[in-house]
Design a protein around this motif. Structure first.
Motif, mmCIF file in Angstrom:
data_model
loop_
_atom_site.group_PDB
_atom_site.id
_atom_site.type_symbol
_atom_site.label_atom_id
_atom_site.label_comp_id
_atom_site.label_asym_id
_atom_site.label_seq_id
_atom_site.Cartn_x
_atom_site.Cartn_y
_atom_site.Cartn_z
ATOM 1 N N ALA A 106 -42.385 17.643 6.667
ATOM 2 C CA ALA A 106 -43.485 18.006 7.561
ATOM 3 C C ALA A 106 -43.692 19.526 7.573
ATOM 4 C CB ALA A 106 -43.212 17.499 8.974
ATOM 5 N N ARG A 107 -42.598 20.287 7.555
ATOM 6 C CA ARG A 107 -42.722 21.752 7.510
ATOM 7 C C ARG A 107 -43.330 22.207 6.185
ATOM 8 N NH1 ARG A 107 -36.946 23.381 10.296
ATOM 9 N NH2 ARG A 107 -37.693 23.290 12.454
ATOM 10 N N LYS A 108 -42.939 21.541 5.099
ATOM 11 C CA LYS A 108 -43.486 21.879 3.782
ATOM 12 C C LYS A 108 -44.992 21.593 3.759
ATOM 13 C CE LYS A 108 -43.183 20.639 -1.074
ATOM 14 N NZ LYS A 108 -42.799 19.594 -1.996
ATOM 15 N N ARG A 129 -46.779 16.747 13.820
ATOM 16 C CA ARG A 129 -45.726 16.031 13.082
ATOM 17 C C ARG A 129 -44.429 16.813 13.113
ATOM 18 N NH1 ARG A 129 -47.393 15.056 7.310
ATOM 19 N NH2 ARG A 129 -45.162 14.775 7.087
ATOM 20 N N VAL A 130 -44.513 18.130 12.899
ATOM 21 C CA VAL A 130 -43.307 18.970 12.937
ATOM 22 C C VAL A 130 -42.667 18.894 14.321
ATOM 23 C CG1 VAL A 130 -42.480 21.364 12.878
ATOM 24 C CG2 VAL A 130 -44.025 20.547 11.085
ATOM 25 N N GLY A 131 -43.490 19.021 15.362
ATOM 26 C CA GLY A 131 -42.968 18.956 16.730
ATOM 27 C C GLY A 131 -42.327 17.616 17.041
ATOM 28 N N GLN A 132 -42.947 16.535 16.584
ATOM 29 C CA GLN A 132 -42.394 15.202 16.846
ATOM 30 C C GLN A 132 -41.031 15.033 16.185
ATOM 31 O OE1 GLN A 132 -43.707 12.684 18.853
ATOM 32 N NE2 GLN A 132 -41.652 11.897 18.542
ATOM 33 N N HIS A 133 -40.905 15.477 14.945
ATOM 34 C CA HIS A 133 -39.604 15.365 14.261
ATOM 35 C C HIS A 133 -38.561 16.253 14.928
ATOM 36 C CE1 HIS A 133 -41.020 12.695 11.176
ATOM 37 N NE2 HIS A 133 -41.988 13.528 10.822
ATOM 38 N N GLU A 134 -38.950 17.414 15.414
ATOM 39 C CA GLU A 134 -37.998 18.287 16.126
ATOM 40 C C GLU A 134 -37.520 17.615 17.419
ATOM 41 O OE1 GLU A 134 -39.562 22.688 14.634
ATOM 42 O OE2 GLU A 134 -40.375 21.840 16.493
ATOM 43 N N ALA A 139 -33.338 14.457 20.476
ATOM 44 C CA ALA A 139 -32.960 13.229 21.186
ATOM 45 C C ALA A 139 -31.752 12.566 20.518
ATOM 46 C CB ALA A 139 -34.138 12.265 21.237
ATOM 47 N N ILE A 140 -31.748 12.522 19.200
ATOM 48 C CA ILE A 140 -30.621 11.907 18.486
ATOM 49 C C ILE A 140 -29.349 12.723 18.701
ATOM 50 C CG2 ILE A 140 -29.708 11.313 16.199
ATOM 51 C CD1 ILE A 140 -32.648 10.681 15.392
#
Length: 148
Positions: A106-108, A129-134, A139-140
C-alpha cells in the motif's frame, strides 16, 4: 394512564424506605391521594408490611471475582489451554506478517501515485489503505501483547 394511577405510581416511588404503611385517600371531589400518613378517617391502608420489600443484594466474597466461574462450568486442562494459546499466537503472527506485507504494498502504491500528476484527491483511497493496514497492525500487536 389515569390521573389516579399516575398519582399512585409517583407516590409509591416517592415513599421513603422507612414507611411501613401506605394509605389511599379519596377526597370530596373524587380525587385520589396516596400517602404514607393517614390524612383523614376515610383513608384506607393499601400496603402494610416491612420497611423494604426489596431483598438486600448478596454480599460478594472478599477478594473474589465479580462473576466467579460456576462449579459446573467445564474445565480445560492446562496443557490443552497452552496449546490453544500457542495456536492463537501462531495465527496472530501470521496475520501480522500478512498485514505488514500489505502495508508495504500500500505504501509502494501510494508512493507511485504521488509521483504522478493529477488531482490531489485521487490519493485519498491510497492513504486510506495505508492507514487501515497500520491500524490492523496495531490491533494485532495489541492482541499479541495480551497473550499470556
Amino acid at each position: 394512564m389515569t390521573r389516579s394511577a399516575l398519582a399512585l405510581l409517583i407516590a409509591t416511588l416517592a415513599v421513603p424506605a422507612s414507611a411501613q404503611t401506605i394509605y389511599k385517600c379519596i377526597d370530596a371531589n373524587g380525587g385520589t391521594l396516596i400517602s404514607n400518613a393517614r390524612v383523614d378517617k376515610n383513608c384506607k391502608a393499601i400496603v402494610s408490611g416491612p420497611e423494604s420489600t426489596i431483598p438486600a443484594p448478596k454480599a460478594r466474597p472478599a477478594g473474589g471475582a465479580a462473576n466467579p466461574t460456576p462449579s459446573s462450568f467445564p474445565r480445560v486442562q492446562e496443557d490443552t489451554q497452552k496449546a490453544r494459546d500457542g495456536d492463537r499466537r501462531h495465527i496472530l503472527e501470521q496475520e501480522l506478517a500478512g498485514e505488514q506485507r500489505n502495508l508495504d504494498l500500500a505504501r509502494k502504491d501510494l508512493s507511485e501515485q504521488e509521483g504522478l500528476r493529477g488531482p490531489a484527491d485521487r490519493l485519498a483511497p491510497y492513504r486510506d489503505r495505508v492507514g487501515q493496514h497500520e491500524r490492523n497492525i496495531q490491533a494485532i500487536q495489541k492482541e499479541l501483547g495480551n497473550l499470556r
